[in-house]
Every structure is written in C-alpha cells, then in structure tokens.
Design a protein around this motif. Sequence first.
Motif, PDB file in Angstrom:
ATOM      1  N   SER A  35       0.848  -1.200   0.000  1.00 39.79           N
ATOM      2  CA  SER A  35       0.000   0.000   0.000  1.00 39.79           C
ATOM      3  C   SER A  35       0.876   1.241   0.000  1.00 39.79           C
ATOM      4  CB  SER A  35      -0.905   0.040   1.243  1.00 39.79           C
ATOM      5  OG  SER A  35      -1.698  -1.106   1.355  1.00 39.79           O
ATOM      6  N   VAL A  36       0.313   2.326  -0.497  1.00 43.47           N
ATOM      7  CA  VAL A  36       0.939   3.640  -0.383  1.00 43.47           C
ATOM      8  C   VAL A  36       0.377   4.281   0.881  1.00 43.47           C
ATOM      9  CG1 VAL A  36       1.292   5.883  -1.465  1.00 43.47           C
ATOM     10  CG2 VAL A  36       1.087   3.828  -2.885  1.00 43.47           C
ATOM     11  N   PHE A  37       1.224   4.593   1.839  1.00 38.39           N
ATOM     12  CA  PHE A  37       0.785   5.186   3.096  1.00 38.39           C
ATOM     13  C   PHE A  37       0.692   6.696   2.952  1.00 38.39           C
ATOM     14  CE2 PHE A  37       2.365   7.121   7.187  1.00 38.39           C
ATOM     15  CZ  PHE A  37       1.118   7.115   7.807  1.00 38.39           C
ATOM     16  N   ILE A  38      -0.533   7.224   3.013  1.00 35.98           N
ATOM     17  CA  ILE A  38      -0.760   8.672   2.999  1.00 35.98           C
ATOM     18  C   ILE A  38      -1.849   8.970   4.032  1.00 35.98           C
ATOM     19  CG2 ILE A  38      -1.187  10.719   1.630  1.00 35.98           C
ATOM     20  CD1 ILE A  38      -0.749   9.127  -0.897  1.00 35.98           C
ATOM     21  N   PRO A  39      -1.516   9.632   5.130  1.00 41.64           N
ATOM     22  CA  PRO A  39      -2.538   9.921   6.144  1.00 41.64           C
ATOM     23  C   PRO A  39      -3.393  11.116   5.749  1.00 41.64           C
ATOM     24  CG  PRO A  39      -0.449  10.834   6.824  1.00 41.64           C
ATOM     25  CD  PRO A  39      -0.196  10.119   5.509  1.00 41.64           C
ATOM     26  N   TYR A  40      -4.246  11.546   6.652  1.00 42.83           N
ATOM     27  CA  TYR A  40      -4.992  12.790   6.483  1.00 42.83           C
ATOM     28  C   TYR A  40      -4.192  13.947   7.083  1.00 42.83           C
ATOM     29  CZ  TYR A  40      -9.166   9.963   5.493  1.00 42.83           C
ATOM     30  OH  TYR A  40     -10.065   9.094   4.946  1.00 42.83           O
ATOM     31  N   GLY A  41      -4.648  15.158   6.812  1.00 41.48           N
ATOM     32  CA  GLY A  41      -4.030  16.337   7.395  1.00 41.48           C
ATOM     33  C   GLY A  41      -4.855  16.877   8.548  1.00 41.48           C
ATOM     34  N   ALA A  42      -4.236  17.755   9.316  1.00 42.94           N
ATOM     35  CA  ALA A  42      -4.901  18.369  10.464  1.00 42.94           C
ATOM     36  C   ALA A  42      -4.923  19.880  10.300  1.00 42.94           C
ATOM     37  CB  ALA A  42      -4.168  18.004  11.752  1.00 42.94           C
ATOM     38  N   PRO A  43      -6.103  20.507  10.406  1.00 43.57           N
ATOM     39  CA  PRO A  43      -6.134  21.970  10.448  1.00 43.57           C
ATOM     40  C   PRO A  43      -5.582  22.446  11.785  1.00 43.57           C
ATOM     41  CG  PRO A  43      -8.326  21.083  10.823  1.00 43.57           C
ATOM     42  CD  PRO A  43      -7.439  19.912  10.506  1.00 43.57           C
ATOM     43  N   ILE A  44      -4.730  23.448  11.768  1.00 52.52           N
ATOM     44  CA  ILE A  44      -4.110  23.956  12.995  1.00 52.52           C
ATOM     45  C   ILE A  44      -4.828  25.234  13.420  1.00 52.52           C
ATOM     46  CG2 ILE A  44      -1.972  24.676  14.096  1.00 52.52           C
ATOM     47  CD1 ILE A  44      -2.037  21.741  13.120  1.00 52.52           C
ATOM     48  N   LEU A  45      -5.387  25.217  14.605  1.00 48.14           N
ATOM     49  CA  LEU A  45      -6.127  26.351  15.158  1.00 48.14           C
ATOM     50  C   LEU A  45      -5.381  26.882  16.372  1.00 48.14           C
ATOM     51  CD1 LEU A  45      -9.689  24.731  15.098  1.00 48.14           C
ATOM     52  CD2 LEU A  45      -8.664  26.177  13.338  1.00 48.14           C
ATOM     53  N   GLU A  46      -5.341  28.203  16.484  1.00 46.54           N
ATOM     54  CA  GLU A  46      -4.593  28.806  17.577  1.00 46.54           C
ATOM     55  C   GLU A  46      -5.428  29.044  18.820  1.00 46.54           C
ATOM     56  OE1 GLU A  46      -1.413  29.018  17.723  1.00 46.54           O
ATOM     57  OE2 GLU A  46      -1.316  28.163  15.708  1.00 46.54           O
ATOM     58  N   GLY A  47      -6.738  28.880  18.738  1.00 42.02           N
ATOM     59  CA  GLY A  47      -7.558  29.082  19.928  1.00 42.02           C
ATOM     60  C   GLY A  47      -9.024  29.102  19.581  1.00 42.02           C
ATOM     61  N   ALA A  48      -9.851  29.065  20.618  1.00 38.12           N
ATOM     62  CA  ALA A  48     -11.289  29.061  20.423  1.00 38.12           C
ATOM     63  C   ALA A  48     -11.806  30.470  20.199  1.00 38.12           C
ATOM     64  CB  ALA A  48     -11.977  28.442  21.641  1.00 38.12           C
ATOM     65  N   ASP A  49     -12.866  30.584  19.432  1.00 31.96           N
ATOM     66  CA  ASP A  49     -13.588  31.837  19.265  1.00 31.96           C
ATOM     67  C   ASP A  49     -14.523  31.971  20.467  1.00 31.96           C
ATOM     68  OD1 ASP A  49     -15.444  33.827  18.617  1.00 31.96           O
ATOM     69  OD2 ASP A  49     -15.310  33.425  16.478  1.00 31.96           O
ATOM     70  N   ALA A  50     -14.117  32.793  21.434  1.00 28.07           N
ATOM     71  CA  ALA A  50     -14.890  32.913  22.672  1.00 28.07           C
ATOM     72  C   ALA A  50     -16.300  33.416  22.404  1.00 28.07           C
ATOM     73  CB  ALA A  50     -14.167  33.843  23.645  1.00 28.07           C
ATOM     74  N   GLY A  51     -16.430  34.264  21.386  1.00 26.24           N
ATOM     75  CA  GLY A  51     -17.762  34.773  21.043  1.00 26.24           C
ATOM     76  C   GLY A  51     -18.671  33.667  20.545  1.00 26.24           C
ATOM     77  N   LYS A  52     -18.135  32.811  19.667  1.00 26.09           N
ATOM     78  CA  LYS A  52     -18.921  31.686  19.165  1.00 26.09           C
ATOM     79  C   LYS A  52     -19.340  30.770  20.309  1.00 26.09           C
ATOM     80  CE  LYS A  52     -19.503  31.393  14.615  1.00 26.09           C
ATOM     81  NZ  LYS A  52     -20.802  31.077  13.986  1.00 26.09           N
ATOM     82  N   LEU A  53     -18.400  30.502  21.208  1.00 28.11           N
ATOM     83  CA  LEU A  53     -18.714  29.632  22.331  1.00 28.11           C
ATOM     84  C   LEU A  53     -19.775  30.256  23.226  1.00 28.11           C
ATOM     85  CD1 LEU A  53     -15.267  28.173  23.494  1.00 28.11           C
ATOM     86  CD2 LEU A  53     -17.108  26.994  22.296  1.00 28.11           C
TER      87      LEU A  53
END
Length: 377
Positions: A164-182
């Motif tokens: 098999s060809v091993f290729i994983p998924y990627g991860a979006p990198i977030l610096e913090g939560a949107d306090a307003g959304k929460l």
Amino acid sequence: MIGTRGVPARYGGFETAVEEIGRRLADAGHEVTVYCRGERHPDRMYLGMRLVHLPAVKKKVAETLSHTALSVTHSAARRITRRGPDAALVFNAANAPLLPVLRAMRIPVATHVDGLEWKRTKWSGSGRRYYLAVERLAVRWSDALIADAVGIRDYYQEKFGAESVFIPYGAPILEGADAGKLAEAGYAPGGFHLVVARFEPENHVHLAVEGYRRSAARKPLVVVGSAPYADEYTTRVRELAGDDPRITFLGGVWDQDLLDSLYAGALTYVHGHSVGGTNPSLLRAMGAGASVLAYDVNFNREVLGEDAGRFFGDPAALAQELEAAEADPGHAADRGEEARKRAAERYVWDDIARDYERLCEDLAERRLTRRTVRPKR
C-alpha cells in the motif's frame, strides 16, 4: 475523485480529504473532477475542482455503490470521447466491484481502502461478508492501494501480501477558540468536555456517556453527532444519559467555525473511534490543541504517540481521566499543546497533497500496476 459525497465537505473524513487534496491539485495546475451526491453546490466549479452531481439510491446498503456505479460509468464515457481522466482515485473499498469498469477503459486507479469496515456493528451477516470480500477485490483490481494509517497498511500486507501507499490525512491547525462563538452556544473556554462522533457502536459514544456519568466531573459533557440508519443505537445512548443535567446532545453541528471553537475550547476531547485508520476528527482535535482522551486501540496510539494523549478502555478508566483533567486543567492544557505540535509536524495537508500528486503521476505513467500491489511470490 470517486466514491464520496463530494464537496463542499460537510460530512466526514473522505469529503474533507477530497476537498483539501483536490483544491491543492487544482492550484498546482491539474484538472480535478469530483463526483458528488446529496446537496448540490450551485456552481459547476468549486475551489478549482469540476463537480459532477449524480443521484444515489437512498438506502444504507445501496447509497454508496449506486452513486459510484453512475460515477464510474460517467468517467468511462468521458474516456471514450478522449476527455477522460489520466487516473482515478476511488475512495472506500466497498466500491471495488466497480473497478473493472475503469480498468476496461484503461483508466489507472488507486483505491483508498479506508478502515476495517467489516468490524463495524452496523454491518452483520451478509454486510460483513460483503466488506470482507471487497477487500480482496480491491487488492485484485487496483493499480495502487492507499492506506491512511500504518495499521491499515500492515493489515493488507499481512492478510493479502499486498503493498500500500501510506498517505494519512491532514490536520487543520487552530490557535484558539472563538470565545464569542462559544458564548453564543452557552459555553466558555475550558468549561466542558466534548465528544464528536457519528452514533455508531464502534465509535463508543455509549462508553463516553457511561464513563462520564460514573465520574464526579462538574463540567458538562457536550455530545456532537448523529447518524443516519442508527435509531436504535441513538436511543441506547440517550437512555444511558438518562436525565443527567450535565449532558447535552447538540446533534449535528454544520457551522464549522462553531465546531472548531468547540474543539479548541474543550477541557478534554473524548475520542472513542476504534476501527478506522487515521481519524479526521482526532486530527482536528489535535490541531485545535484539545487534550485528547482516546479509546485504546493501535490506530489512536499511532496518531497520538505516547505524550499527546491519554487512553482508556472502559467507563471506569474514562471516569478517572475526566476527573484528573478537572483536578489539573493546566496539565491537560499542556497535553493539548503537545498534540497540536505533533499534528503540525506530522499531518500537513500540503505534504499530503504532494504525495497524492506523485501517486497520480505514477498511475498516469503506469509506474504503478496491479503487480506493484500484489507482487508475484
């Protein structure tokens, strides 16, 4: 790109992968066609990708295969008019019975085999036998197999002698939560525990709820997710929650900004998935800096390593981890930062898209064939 619900990505890991990889291949100058089902995007192009919308039979056992049948037929027809693809990426080994249609038109094909679908409890009897059979067909008829986890690659090597060809998924990198959304949703950063999963037994949502109920945790448990065709399991999970006021079921959350803020704002993210490979929800939690409590299986240990998460195997162990996180939130936050660092170093979409680009070039140039998947012994 064939075999998923397509883009824009609103459903799961395959769709996110198609969007993230496809847009980058298009930016690199390649012509990318994505076959879609379900909600129709108003334009024929999306982020540089050409969209082809085709229908599907709305039944659990037929939805994916019926849509893929139309997709491969459409792709083969394009080949006849000399406008067909140089290579096809087929997602999900369940679609393997349709690979001969592509092969008949001399379209080289790589199959992303996904996880060990036959282990999912929603498939029993004939469904389980089907998934065991299509693994073998994917090996027989693919020019390349794509494994998103080392554990999946090893499984195909040990069971079928297949490379098999091993290729994983990627991860979006977030610096913090949107306090307003929460705040709009009624939460504060660090003020809750989180579960995000389809309601299927192998994702252990029931174990997360039971473990939480056994704990003395004071911060609420927020459960995001649902599942088509899973009414019985959903009922079981809600019965386990009972009338505990600490547990909230949000259902599906389609506001990506809110979902990202929930990941980034959670004191812990409880990950119960057990039969997939590299799980996109786990990667999103890691990229958001969440402190991960993961079900103890090889796939999750592969992604998290030894320092970026904690592991549990039963409700009692999970209850202890939840209580420990509340007792020492600073240590939980440090573990989340370690997870974010690991995700940023190992699961980068730009790198993954380049791996897919090389794979497609190898397919188009016939450097990968069925002989490279299953060498003669």
